[in-house]
Design a protein around this motif. Structure first.
Motif, PDB file in Angstrom:
ATOM      1  N   ALA A 243       0.837  -1.200   0.000  1.00 38.10           N
ATOM      2  CA  ALA A 243       0.000   0.000   0.000  1.00 38.10           C
ATOM      3  C   ALA A 243       0.873   1.252   0.000  1.00 38.10           C
ATOM      4  O   ALA A 243       0.597   2.222  -0.717  1.00 38.10           O
ATOM      5  N   LYS A 244       1.936   1.237   0.785  1.00 41.92           N
ATOM      6  CA  LYS A 244       2.853   2.373   0.828  1.00 41.92           C
ATOM      7  C   LYS A 244       3.578   2.524  -0.501  1.00 41.92           C
ATOM      8  O   LYS A 244       3.764   3.648  -1.000  1.00 41.92           O
ATOM      9  N   GLU A 245       3.981   1.426  -1.086  1.00 47.44           N
ATOM     10  CA  GLU A 245       4.674   1.463  -2.377  1.00 47.44           C
ATOM     11  C   GLU A 245       3.784   2.085  -3.453  1.00 47.44           C
ATOM     12  O   GLU A 245       4.238   2.904  -4.261  1.00 47.44           O
ATOM     13  N   VAL A 246       2.520   1.705  -3.460  1.00 44.98           N
ATOM     14  CA  VAL A 246       1.585   2.259  -4.435  1.00 44.98           C
ATOM     15  C   VAL A 246       1.412   3.753  -4.210  1.00 44.98           C
ATOM     16  O   VAL A 246       1.403   4.549  -5.166  1.00 44.98           O
ATOM     17  N   LEU A 247       1.262   4.160  -2.964  1.00 44.02           N
ATOM     18  CA  LEU A 247       1.098   5.578  -2.660  1.00 44.02           C
ATOM     19  C   LEU A 247       2.307   6.385  -3.117  1.00 44.02           C
ATOM     20  O   LEU A 247       2.159   7.447  -3.738  1.00 44.02           O
ATOM     21  N   LEU A 248       3.511   5.909  -2.827  1.00 42.68           N
ATOM     22  CA  LEU A 248       4.710   6.633  -3.251  1.00 42.68           C
ATOM     23  C   LEU A 248       4.766   6.746  -4.769  1.00 42.68           C
ATOM     24  O   LEU A 248       5.197   7.785  -5.306  1.00 42.68           O
ATOM     25  N   SER A 249       4.305   5.731  -5.452  1.00 43.01           N
ATOM     26  CA  SER A 249       4.240   5.795  -6.903  1.00 43.01           C
ATOM     27  C   SER A 249       3.254   6.864  -7.350  1.00 43.01           C
ATOM     28  O   SER A 249       3.521   7.637  -8.286  1.00 43.01           O
ATOM     29  N   GLN A 250       2.129   6.937  -6.679  1.00 51.73           N
ATOM     30  CA  GLN A 250       1.125   7.947  -7.023  1.00 51.73           C
ATOM     31  C   GLN A 250       1.631   9.368  -6.765  1.00 51.73           C
ATOM     32  O   GLN A 250       1.289  10.299  -7.497  1.00 51.73           O
ATOM     33  N   LEU A 251       2.417   9.528  -5.736  1.00 49.43           N
ATOM     34  CA  LEU A 251       2.939  10.857  -5.415  1.00 49.43           C
ATOM     35  C   LEU A 251       3.877  11.383  -6.500  1.00 49.43           C
ATOM     36  O   LEU A 251       4.165  12.571  -6.558  1.00 49.43           O
ATOM     37  N   ASN A 252       4.337  10.510  -7.349  1.00 47.77           N
ATOM     38  CA  ASN A 252       5.204  10.898  -8.467  1.00 47.77           C
ATOM     39  C   ASN A 252       4.425  11.218  -9.738  1.00 47.77           C
ATOM     40  O   ASN A 252       5.028  11.578 -10.747  1.00 47.77           O
ATOM     41  N   ASP A 253       3.113  11.039  -9.710  1.00 47.03           N
ATOM     42  CA  ASP A 253       2.297  11.227 -10.903  1.00 47.03           C
ATOM     43  C   ASP A 253       2.058  12.724 -11.134  1.00 47.03           C
ATOM     44  O   ASP A 253       1.416  13.383 -10.315  1.00 47.03           O
ATOM     45  N   PRO A 254       2.524  13.287 -12.231  1.00 49.43           N
ATOM     46  CA  PRO A 254       2.360  14.727 -12.483  1.00 49.43           C
ATOM     47  C   PRO A 254       0.903  15.172 -12.535  1.00 49.43           C
ATOM     48  O   PRO A 254       0.594  16.323 -12.212  1.00 49.43           O
ATOM     49  N   SER A 255       0.006  14.271 -12.942  1.00 46.02           N
ATOM     50  CA  SER A 255      -1.403  14.659 -13.049  1.00 46.02           C
ATOM     51  C   SER A 255      -2.040  14.927 -11.696  1.00 46.02           C
ATOM     52  O   SER A 255      -3.124  15.525 -11.611  1.00 46.02           O
ATOM     53  N   LEU A 256      -1.379  14.492 -10.615  1.00 45.99           N
ATOM     54  CA  LEU A 256      -1.905  14.684  -9.258  1.00 45.99           C
ATOM     55  C   LEU A 256      -1.212  15.817  -8.520  1.00 45.99           C
ATOM     56  O   LEU A 256      -1.548  16.105  -7.367  1.00 45.99           O
ATOM     57  N   ALA A 257      -0.251  16.480  -9.161  1.00 48.36           N
ATOM     58  CA  ALA A 257       0.592  17.476  -8.482  1.00 48.36           C
ATOM     59  C   ALA A 257      -0.223  18.619  -7.891  1.00 48.36           C
ATOM     60  O   ALA A 257       0.151  19.176  -6.838  1.00 48.36           O
ATOM     61  N   HIS A 258      -1.335  18.979  -8.531  1.00 49.10           N
ATOM     62  CA  HIS A 258      -2.120  20.128  -8.053  1.00 49.10           C
ATOM     63  C   HIS A 258      -2.896  19.831  -6.772  1.00 49.10           C
ATOM     64  O   HIS A 258      -3.507  20.737  -6.197  1.00 49.10           O
ATOM     65  N   LEU A 259      -2.862  18.592  -6.313  1.00 50.09           N
ATOM     66  CA  LEU A 259      -3.547  18.254  -5.064  1.00 50.09           C
ATOM     67  C   LEU A 259      -2.701  18.583  -3.844  1.00 50.09           C
ATOM     68  O   LEU A 259      -3.216  18.585  -2.721  1.00 50.09           O
ATOM     69  N   PHE A 260      -1.414  18.881  -4.063  1.00 46.34           N
ATOM     70  CA  PHE A 260      -0.487  19.089  -2.955  1.00 46.34           C
ATOM     71  C   PHE A 260      -0.109  20.554  -2.821  1.00 46.34           C
ATOM     72  O   PHE A 260      -0.055  21.294  -3.809  1.00 46.34           O
ATOM     73  N   PHE A 261       0.157  20.946  -1.590  1.00 47.41           N
ATOM     74  CA  PHE A 261       0.535  22.321  -1.320  1.00 47.41           C
ATOM     75  C   PHE A 261       1.728  22.724  -2.183  1.00 47.41           C
ATOM     76  O   PHE A 261       2.642  21.929  -2.418  1.00 47.41           O
ATOM     77  N   GLU A 262       1.736  23.970  -2.638  1.00 47.18           N
ATOM     78  CA  GLU A 262       2.851  24.495  -3.419  1.00 47.18           C
ATOM     79  C   GLU A 262       4.127  24.426  -2.599  1.00 47.18           C
ATOM     80  O   GLU A 262       4.157  24.780  -1.420  1.00 47.18           O
ATOM     81  N   GLY A 263       5.156  23.913  -3.226  1.00 43.22           N
ATOM     82  CA  GLY A 263       6.447  23.779  -2.525  1.00 43.22           C
ATOM     83  C   GLY A 263       6.678  22.398  -1.993  1.00 43.22           C
ATOM     84  O   GLY A 263       7.771  22.080  -1.558  1.00 43.22           O
ATOM     85  N   SER A 264       5.624  21.547  -2.027  1.00 43.23           N
ATOM     86  CA  SER A 264       5.809  20.155  -1.623  1.00 43.23           C
ATOM     87  C   SER A 264       6.386  19.401  -2.806  1.00 43.23           C
ATOM     88  O   SER A 264       5.723  19.200  -3.819  1.00 43.23           O
ATOM     89  N   VAL A 265       7.622  18.986  -2.698  1.00 44.42           N
ATOM     90  CA  VAL A 265       8.299  18.333  -3.805  1.00 44.42           C
ATOM     91  C   VAL A 265       8.710  16.934  -3.376  1.00 44.42           C
ATOM     92  O   VAL A 265       9.225  16.721  -2.285  1.00 44.42           O
ATOM     93  N   PHE A 266       8.443  15.965  -4.226  1.00 47.06           N
ATOM     94  CA  PHE A 266       8.823  14.587  -3.930  1.00 47.06           C
ATOM     95  C   PHE A 266       9.821  14.118  -4.960  1.00 47.06           C
ATOM     96  O   PHE A 266       9.634  14.273  -6.159  1.00 47.06           O
ATOM     97  N   ASN A 267      10.915  13.566  -4.508  1.00 43.40           N
ATOM     98  CA  ASN A 267      11.935  13.041  -5.403  1.00 43.40           C
ATOM     99  C   ASN A 267      12.171  11.580  -5.092  1.00 43.40           C
ATOM    100  O   ASN A 267      12.075  11.144  -3.953  1.00 43.40           O
ATOM    101  N   ASP A 268      12.535  10.811  -6.124  1.00 44.85           N
ATOM    102  CA  ASP A 268      12.884   9.399  -5.906  1.00 44.85           C
ATOM    103  C   ASP A 268      14.119   9.296  -5.035  1.00 44.85           C
ATOM    104  O   ASP A 268      15.017  10.105  -5.147  1.00 44.85           O
TER     105      ASP A 268
END
Length: 268
Positions: A243-268
């Motif tokens: 479940a965590k692995e799937v979530l981390l994968s989703q956090l990398n999806d550019p189409s979902l970027a607008h759901l997160f506060f500006e300045g929240s950046v996730f890197n591999d």
């Protein structure tokens, strides 16, 4: 992990989803749900952890906690539990709300001549007529959250309203029942297969089978603090597994970027 004993007199209830039945019990003011197809309990817990890192208030979503379940026959199972949020209010699902007003959501949802946005607007107009509530932003935000967690079970009985029979007033219920998300159904999404392949198989509900089309309905502000979420995921050993692995994968999806506060950046 907390262990909850199901007393012999507790009535086993069947929660029906689009994937089949799941056993649950009410013990005191707790609802206990047993895993049936994979790791639904972990998905529930992780989904509520995500929402704890959002702009939503605690009363806007149900918090789930992991548990072992000691059944009356001595068998030990696993799942999750939550506290009853209804109180003395009456619960009415979106589908039952329509049925109570002598209609059906199918008339709108199955109309192939309507676009996703048109289906949504027609349903929301009816909800406002029946309850006086304008919940367009809340429901589109729910659909955006579903796109993030790949929730394949947001059917019209998983959108809930609460009715106060004394005040004759309505309100939208908190977000609940996210178990069939994050590829928790190991029967349909077998462990060991690449996430990129499995994620393409997941279908959304209820306005469109495409998560991206439902996601496009949400035009509100970013509502999840990604940095806080990542810090919680790193600091807590909650055994989320895939479940965590799937979530981390989703956090990398550019189409979902607008759901997160500006300045929240996730890197591999």
């Amino acid at each position: 992990m907390e262990r909850i004993t199901i007393p012999p007199e507790a009535v086993r209830m069947i929660s029906t989803s689009s994937k089949g039945d799941q056993s649950k019990w009410r013990v005191g003011n707790k609802w206990i749900k047993q895993n049936s197809r994979g790791y639904e309990g972990q998905a529930e817990v992780l989904a509520s952890l995500i929402l704890s890192c959002s702009i939503l208030n605690e009363q806007d979503y149900v918090t789930y906690k992991p548990c072992e379940i000691l059944l009356p026959d001595g068998e030990i199972s696993v799942g999750c539990y939550s506290y009853d949020f209804r109180g003395k209010l009456q619960e009415v699902t979106l589908e039952r709300l329509f049925e109570a007003n002598f209609t059906s959501t199918d008339l709108i949802l199955n109309n192939k001549a309507l676009s996703t946005a048109e289906k949504f607007e027609q349903l929301m107009q009816k909800v406002q007529l029946f309850t006086g509530l304008d919940v367009r932003e809340e429901v589109t935000r729910l659909l955006a959250f579903d796109a993030l967690i790949l929730n394949e079970d947001r059917h019209t009985n998983n959108i809930l309203f609460l009715f106060n029979p004394i005040e004759k007033s309505w309100r939208l219920a908190p977000i609940f029942d996210n178990g069939l998300s994050l590829l928790s159904d190991e029967k349909d999404f077998p462990p060991g297969k690449p996430l990129t392949i499995l994620k393409r198989k997941v279908k959304a509900k209820p306005f469109n089978s495409s998560f991206s089309k439902q996601l496009s309905l949400y035009t509100g502000p970013a509502f999840i603090d990604k940095i806080m979420l990542l810090q919680l995921l790193e600091s807590r050993d909650l055994g989320f597994g895939r479940a965590k692995e799937v979530l981390l994968s989703q956090l990398n999806d550019p189409s979902l970027a607008h759901l997160f506060f500006e300045g929240s950046v996730f890197n591999d």
